[in-house]
Design an enzyme around this catalytic site. Structure first.
Site, mmCIF file in Angstrom:
data_model
loop_
_atom_site.group_PDB
_atom_site.id
_atom_site.type_symbol
_atom_site.label_atom_id
_atom_site.label_comp_id
_atom_site.label_asym_id
_atom_site.label_seq_id
_atom_site.Cartn_x
_atom_site.Cartn_y
_atom_site.Cartn_z
ATOM 1 N N ARG A 1 -12.904 -0.780 -1.582
ATOM 2 C CA ARG A 1 -11.660 0.116 -1.984
ATOM 3 C C ARG A 1 -10.365 -0.889 -1.857
ATOM 4 N NH1 ARG A 1 -10.028 1.759 -6.497
ATOM 5 N NH2 ARG A 1 -8.401 0.377 -6.326
ATOM 6 N N HIS B 1 0.886 4.984 -2.093
ATOM 7 C CA HIS B 1 0.365 6.009 -1.101
ATOM 8 C C HIS B 1 1.145 6.795 -0.137
ATOM 9 C CE1 HIS B 1 -3.603 5.120 -3.001
ATOM 10 N NE2 HIS B 1 -3.385 3.921 -2.540
ATOM 11 N N CYS C 1 1.107 -1.225 0.024
ATOM 12 C CA CYS C 1 0.133 0.000 -0.054
ATOM 13 C C CYS C 1 0.932 1.083 -0.041
ATOM 14 C CB CYS C 1 -1.016 -0.020 1.293
ATOM 15 S SG CYS C 1 -1.754 -1.352 1.591
ATOM 16 N N CYS D 1 -7.734 -2.560 -4.502
ATOM 17 C CA CYS D 1 -6.487 -2.387 -4.567
ATOM 18 C C CYS D 1 -5.303 -3.767 -4.593
ATOM 19 C CB CYS D 1 -5.879 -1.591 -3.408
ATOM 20 S SG CYS D 1 -6.518 0.284 -3.637
#
Lengths: 119, 280
Positions: free
Chosen positions: B237, B198, B194, B241
């Site tokens: 979401r 991000h 992740c 992802c």
């Protein structure tokens, strides 16, 4: 005379020894008769499928299963049902590789993630 | 001379050991470091703006978003949610009986660690547990009903500050740490974490969009996605992802995703609830 007899005896003994070492099979049998029979495509596939499913399970238990692995296994089985052995074996091999790579990834990440933590 | 050499060796070794050993900071230290990272990297973006995601970074996208917000596409879902919220269960009880403050203005309190089952409870999970306690069937987590209820409860909470506390309970700390590990762990055939998108790659243009920061991400869910024409949950979401990096996704409200939401929301402590949101 004595030495000539000894030479002949030695040659004969060597000949017998070489013959004895040439094979373990009982008299009357050749090497070809005792070699294991080659695996059939079906047997090869079954072994590979089992390995692929085992690798998938290990990856899932590590929380690391890849997206495609299950689909590859299903496709392999469908091809095997129709005796498309080459394709079935290739798909099962790919699934096995994915499972193994996923487990290796999880092992590596069990420590590696800490180096990415924002400090 | 040998004492000084020995001391020098000790100092060097200690320094190397300290650098090599990852720092096991607590949630508050993690949050501070997380927020400081983004503020240092993007000094022109005010902390409170992070709740608007990429619209805090991209002026053109922000203008379009503000126009959409004049007639927000999630409006009908909020109205539906209000109606559902007000409808009593068959036994006469209602959602207001399950939550503090009658279920209004509480979005910022979730997710929270519940010591009774010893796990993290999200708002959506709490809604369904409320239903089950009152002999009603739980809603599927991608259903319009639960998303509308979540949207309504989020709407009543706008402006409230997130302050998720990780209590001094080893199970809560473990859940937080598992969420943190999930966030930073590479996964899938694309071998991505992740944080790769991000944290490291915020602002980069990937898959026809700019990558947004994780800071402030949980505050505006559920989100109306224009490309889907409907609301989606935060766990939906997450699911997308994880699938996009070609890993097998976990189910919505799985322990993995609840722990991830726990970690991410702690990282956004101090920011305002602003759900439901609208995104491309």
């Amino acid at each position: 005379m004595k030495s000539r007899c000894m030479h002949i005896t030695i040659v004969l003994l060597l000949a017998v020894a070489l013959t004895a070492c040439s094979g373990n099979e009982p008299p009357g049998q050749t090497t070809a008769d005792t070699a294991p029979a080659p695996e059939t495509d079906s047997e090869s596939f079954a072994a590979l499928l089992a390995a692929a499913q085992s690798a998938q399970k290990a990856a899932a238990e590590a929380g690391a299963e890849w997206l495609e692995t299950g689909k590859l296994i299903d496709q392999a089985k469908r091809n095997a049902e129709q005796e498309r052995w080459d394709t079935a074996i290739k798909l099962a091999m790919k699934a096995k590789q994915q499972g193994e790579l996923a487990v290796a990834q999880a092992d590596r990440e069990s420590d590696a993630w800490q180096r990415r933590v924002v400090q | 001379m040998s004492d000084r050499a020995g001391l020098s060796r000790f100092i060097v070794l200690s320094t190397l050991l300290a650098l090599a050993t990852p720092a096991f900071a607590g949630p508050e230290e993690d949050r501070e470091a997380f927020q400081n990272y983004y503020q240092s990297r993007f000094p022109d973006v005010a902390l409170e703006e992070y709740i608007n995601g990429i619209y805090a970074f991209n002026e053109d996208a922000r203008k379009q978003w503000l126009e959409i917000e004049e007639f927000p596409p999630y409006e009908f879902a909020v109205e539906d949610g209000e109606s559902l919220f007000a409808t009593p269960f068959s036994n006469g009880q209602g959602y207001a009986d399950c939550f503090e403050n009658g279920g209004l203005g509480i979005r910022q309190n979730y997710p929270q660690f519940d010591p009774e089952p010893g796990e993290v409870i999200t708002l959506e999970l709490a809604i369904n547990r409320c239903r089950e306690r009152n002999a009603e069937a739980p809603y599927p987590y991608d259903s319009e009903e639960i998303l509308s209820l979540s949207a309504y409860m989020a709407f009543t909470s706008r402006g409230n500050l997130f302050n998720i506390v990780v209590p001094d309970d080893p199970r809560a700390v473990a859940a937080y740490e598992r969420g943190k590990q999930f966030y930073y762990s590479k996964r899938g055939q694309l071998n991505m974490a992740c944080s790769d998108c991000h944290v490291t790659s915020v602002g980069a243009y990937v898959r026809a969009d700019h990558l947004g920061p994780s800071l402030g991400q949980p505050t505006h869910f559920p989100v109306y996605r224009s490309k889907l024409g409907r609301l989606i949950s935060l766990h939906s979401r997450f699911f997308g992802c994880v699938r996009d990096v070609r890993a097998r996704p976990f189910e919505q409200q799985s322990a993995e995703f609840r722990n991830l939401e726990y970690f991410l929301t702690v990282m956004s402590n101090g920011l305002k609830a602003n759900g439901p949101g609208a995104r491309k």
